[in-house]
Every structure is written in structure tokens, then in C-alpha cells.
Design an enzyme around this catalytic site. Structure first.
Site, PDB file in Angstrom:
ATOM      1  N   GLY A 205     -18.752  28.134  68.327  1.00 46.57           N
ATOM      2  CA  GLY A 205     -19.968  27.814  67.563  1.00 46.57           C
ATOM      3  C   GLY A 205     -19.926  26.382  67.092  1.00 46.57           C
ATOM      4  O   GLY A 205     -19.175  25.565  67.617  1.00 46.57           O
ATOM      5  N   ASN A 206     -20.763  26.065  66.127  1.00 45.95           N
ATOM      6  CA  ASN A 206     -20.721  24.720  65.541  1.00 45.95           C
ATOM      7  C   ASN A 206     -21.106  24.817  64.070  1.00 45.95           C
ATOM      8  O   ASN A 206     -21.444  25.888  63.582  1.00 45.95           O
ATOM      9  CB  ASN A 206     -21.613  23.754  66.329  1.00 45.95           C
ATOM     10  CG  ASN A 206     -23.060  24.205  66.331  1.00 45.95           C
ATOM     11  OD1 ASN A 206     -23.700  24.242  65.288  1.00 45.95           O
ATOM     12  ND2 ASN A 206     -23.568  24.577  67.510  1.00 45.95           N
ATOM     13  N   HIS A 207     -21.043  23.666  63.384  1.00 46.13           N
ATOM     14  CA  HIS A 207     -21.210  23.682  61.926  1.00 46.13           C
ATOM     15  C   HIS A 207     -22.657  23.660  61.455  1.00 46.13           C
ATOM     16  O   HIS A 207     -22.899  23.543  60.264  1.00 46.13           O
ATOM     17  CB  HIS A 207     -20.487  22.477  61.309  1.00 46.13           C
ATOM     18  CG  HIS A 207     -19.003  22.534  61.463  1.00 46.13           C
ATOM     19  ND1 HIS A 207     -18.245  23.540  60.916  1.00 46.13           N
ATOM     20  CD2 HIS A 207     -18.147  21.722  62.114  1.00 46.13           C
ATOM     21  CE1 HIS A 207     -16.983  23.342  61.220  1.00 46.13           C
ATOM     22  NE2 HIS A 207     -16.888  22.250  61.948  1.00 46.13           N
ATOM     23  N   SER A 208     -23.615  23.760  62.371  1.00 50.97           N
ATOM     24  CA  SER A 208     -25.021  23.691  61.929  1.00 50.97           C
ATOM     25  C   SER A 208     -25.328  24.830  60.956  1.00 50.97           C
ATOM     26  O   SER A 208     -24.984  25.989  61.212  1.00 50.97           O
ATOM     27  CB  SER A 208     -25.947  23.789  63.146  1.00 50.97           C
ATOM     28  OG  SER A 208     -27.268  23.954  62.712  1.00 50.97           O
ATOM     29  N   ALA A 272     -28.827  23.310  66.928  1.00 56.66           N
ATOM     30  CA  ALA A 272     -27.641  22.714  67.556  1.00 56.66           C
ATOM     31  C   ALA A 272     -27.173  23.704  68.616  1.00 56.66           C
ATOM     32  O   ALA A 272     -26.392  24.624  68.338  1.00 56.66           O
ATOM     33  CB  ALA A 272     -26.560  22.482  66.517  1.00 56.66           C
TER      34      ALA A 272
END
Ligand code: CTP
Length: 397
Positions: A205-208, A272
């Protein structure tokens, strides 16, 4: 224009409170759902029974009902409301709102409001003109509240001058949204991260956080747009009046965006989206073992690029670019490659910008390479800047 709107009508302790009954009736006649909040002293000027009868809802004046023990949740009330109208607004309640004093349910609800707040002062001439009161009114305006100016006329004291609460018809006019560029515009927004599964318990995943996209959705809703919000996994409260479509993976986001694209007039892709996804997802949890584990990733579809290639004449497409170096050139390149009308650039180099923060620092580039830069601001404020820029560019394109 008020049909179906949820309105909190705040009443504070002024003789003008009797006019709140007429205002309440007018709002209900316009099709609004009205709930009335009263300060404890205002019940001496007009009875809760009158206002509950007219609003067809219980009236809220205490945190809890001593008899039933039932608690009134100010946060829920504030979330419910599309607007808060304080009419009449006394010098005392205005002063408390301006200075963060929260000693009754009406004030607690005011401090929880995210949607617009209007206030219609009502007080005697000398009170009205006192510098402290004038400063408090200015403070409330500077916090983003909307003043419905008091009018000149005969006051309860017998004095003549400024301080009479605005006529209820004028209050109604002030709060009624005027048709604008955004009224009923069909807007598709993507927000948040995507999660690409590795096995049943792990993902890439990502930090969005989704904050920017959700702020844009809320701002556009406030302006009267019809919103479809395609969002990845987020832990924020979603707008209540949009069509919210929850997705997890880039593939699901792709499908949801495509499905809702042809109807959309303005499309703002702030999500994102993962650029790569595991080629294989195992059905069982991957067990610990000696040595390295290699996961092969394959590219996802670039949703924005695909939407750009399908774009019709009447559609306006806005993308985001998150960059760490050579920001402007990279953003310009994305604008052309993805056939966008505008690109919103944020750089991870800027303090206070990017993932998870409540603030952001953005620049917007249009097709003529014009660069508009904005100060570091809250994402909520920037959402309105973004919408104004989209509106200007749309009208001039
Ligand atoms: N985007 C998308 N689909 C993807 C990847 C990105 O729709 N698979 C969109 C994002 O929502 C954003 C824009 O493309 O509006 C730019 O995303 P960004 O991550 O900055 O750039 P990429 O195009 O992924 O390029 P790179 O990662 O090489 O910077």
C-alpha cells in the site's frame, strides 16, 4: 434550493427570538429539515414547544434530558447539518463563539460544525456599537462564518439605530444557495490509497490518507455538485451526500472509475494508485522460511492515462502529480502524456505537504504551461482553491 437540506436553527436569548418562529416556518415551507438549538436563556423568550411544533422535530437546549437521561450528541448534530443559522445571535453568544467559550449545547454544536455557519446579530444600539462586540463579529467572519447584517430600525429599548435582526425573508435569501457553475455538475473524484494483496493478510500500500480528495468532494458538495467518490481504504469520515464507492485494489479502482466516467463532466483523480501489483496472490498465508522471498510485481493500468485517452470534448480532466525531484518538468510531462486539462503538483520536499498531513502545498499547471502556486494551507482551504481554478480554466477552455 433548500429542499432536503438539513438546517440547524440556533436561537439565543434576544427579544428577536420570536422571529425565529417565522424563520423556522419559512425554512420548513422551503422543504428543509429543521432542528432547533436553543441557549438555556432563550427559552424565556420563546417556548421550545412553539419551535418543536413548527420544526416538527424535538428542540435541543440541554446536553441531556434530566428525566430520560437521554444525551444530545453535539457532534452528531453538527455532522447532520448542511448549515447552522444562528438567528438571533446575541452579543453574549457571539462573544463566546469568537473566543472559544463552550458552556452550552448550542455552542458545543457550533464548535463542531464543518459546514457553513450564518449568524444574524440582534441587540441594542449601544451593545451593537461597542468595540468589543464589533471585534467579535469581525473575528467570527475571519473564522469563515457568514454575517447576515443587522438592520436599522426601532429597537426594543426604544432607541433607533442598527441592531435589529435582519428580516426573516432576508435571512432566507442570504442562506439560499445561488445557482453557480458547480450546481448539479457531475464530478467524479478518486481518493486514498490502493492495497495490492500479497496473501490473505498482507498487502502493498502507500501512505495516502485520502484527506485531499475527500476535502475536494466536501467542497464541491457544498457548492452544489453531484459527487461520485471512488475511494481506496481510508479511515476518515466520508461525505454523507455523495455516491461513495469503496474499492481496495488498483484494478477495482480502475473498474469503478471507468464505470462512472462517461457521465462525469469534471474528473479529479487524487488517488495514490499503486503502479505495480503482485503478479500472483496466494490463497494461504505465506509462511516464514529461511532466505529471501521474491515477489514479482506487474504494472497496473494507469487509470488517469486511460481516462485521458477516452476524454470527450465536454469533459475536464484533472490529475495529481506527487514528485520528489524536478517537480515541474515531471508534472508537465504527465499533463501532456495523460491528456489532462490541469495537473496539481505536490512535492514531498515541501514541509507540511503530501501524505497524511492536514495541510498541503500545491501548484497547478494548465495546458498553456501556466503555473499557479499556492501557500501552505489546510487541505480544506486548498480544496476551494482547486475548485476555483478548475472553474476558471473550464470556462476559459
Ligand atoms: N494514477 C492513476 N493510475 C495509476 C497511477 C497513477 O490514475 N496506476 C494517477 C493518480 O491518481 C494521479 C496521477 O496519475 O492523479 C499521477 O500519479 P503519480 O503517482 O504522481 O504518478 P505516476 O503517473 O504513477 O508516475 P510516477 O510514479 O512515475 O511518478
Amino acid at each position: 434550493m433548500l429542499q432536503g437540506k438539513n438546517i440547524l436553527l440556533g436561537v439565543s436569548a434576544s427579544i428577536a427570538a420570536y422571529k425565529s418562529a417565522f424563520l423556522c416556518r419559512l425554512l420548513v415551507k422551503e422543504g428543509a429539515n429543521v432542528k432547533v438549538l436553543m441557549t438555556p436563556d432563550s427559552v424565556n423568550f420563546i417556548t421550545p414547544l412553539t419551535l418543536s411544533t413548527l420544526s416538527k422535530n424535538p428542540v435541543y437546549s440541554q446536553y441531556f434530558d434530566a428525566k430520560s437521561g437521554e444525551w444530545s450528541n453535539h457532534v452528531e448534530l453538527a455532522k447532520w447539518a448542511d448549515f447552522f443559522i444562528l438567528a438571533p445571535a446575541t452579543a453574549n453568544t457571539i462573544a463566546k463563539m469568537a473566543n472559544g467559550i463552550c458552556d452550552n449545547l448550542l455552542l458545543a454544536t457550533y464548535f463542531s460544525m464543518e459546514n457553513p455557519v450564518f449568524f444574524a446579530p440582534a441587540m441594542d444600539l449601544d451593545m451593537f456599537q461597542h468595540p468589543a462586540n464589533k471585534a467579535n463579529i469581525q473575528k467570527l467572519i475571519s473564522y469563515g462564518n457568514y454575517l447576515i447584517p443587522a438592520e436599522d430600525g426601532e429597537l426594543a429599548s426604544g432607541l433607533h439605530g442598527e441592531g435589529r435582526m435582519a428580516k426573516v425573508e432576508n435571512i432566507l435569501d442570504a442562506i439560499t444557495p445561488k445557482p453557480s457553475f458547480w450546481t448539479n455538475k457531475k464530478v467524479l473524484i478518486s481518493a486514498g490509497p490502493t492495497y495490492e494483496p500479497i496473501d490473505p493478510v498482507r498487502f502493498i500500500g502507500n501512505h495516502s490518507s485520502g484527506k485531499m480528495g475527500i476535502a475536494i468532494a466536501n467542497a464541491a458538495l457544498q457548492k452544489g455538485a453531484n459527487i461520485t467518490l471512488v475511494h481506496g481504504p481510508v479511515s476518515l469520515d466520508l461525505p454523507q451526500k455523495s455516491n461513495n464507492i469503496a474499492v481496495k485494489t488498483a484494478k477495482e479502482m480502475h473498474e469503478a472509475c471507468l464505470l462512472n466516467y462517461s457521465d462525469a463532466e469534471i474528473i479529479i483523480m487524487s488517488a495514490a494508485v499503486a503502479d505495480f501489483t503482485p503478479q500472483n496472490t496466494t490463497n494461504q498465508k505465506i509462511k516464514q522460511k529461511e532466505g529471501n522471498l521474491t515477489i514479482t510485481l506487474e504494472p497496473t493500468t494507469d487509470i488517469l492515462k486511460e481516462l485521458g485517452s477516452l476524454k470527450k470534448q465536454n469533459q475536464f480532466l484533472v490529475g495529481f502529480a506527487l514528485e520528489t525531484n524536478d517537480e515541474i518538468n515531471h508534472a508537465k510531462e504527465k499533463l501532456i502524456r495523460k491528456n489532462l486539462d490541469l495537473i496539481i503538483l505536490n512535492s514531498l520536499k515541501d514541509k507540511g505537504a503530501g501524505f497524511g498531513t492536514d495541510t498541503n502545498k500545491i501548484s497547478i499547471i494548465n495546458k498553456d504551461n501556466k503555473l499557479i502556486t499556492f501557500e501552505l494551507k489546510s487541505k480544506k482551504e486548498l480544496a476551494f482553491d482547486i475548485l476555483s481554478t478548475v472553474e476558471n480554466q473550464f470556462l476559459n477552455s
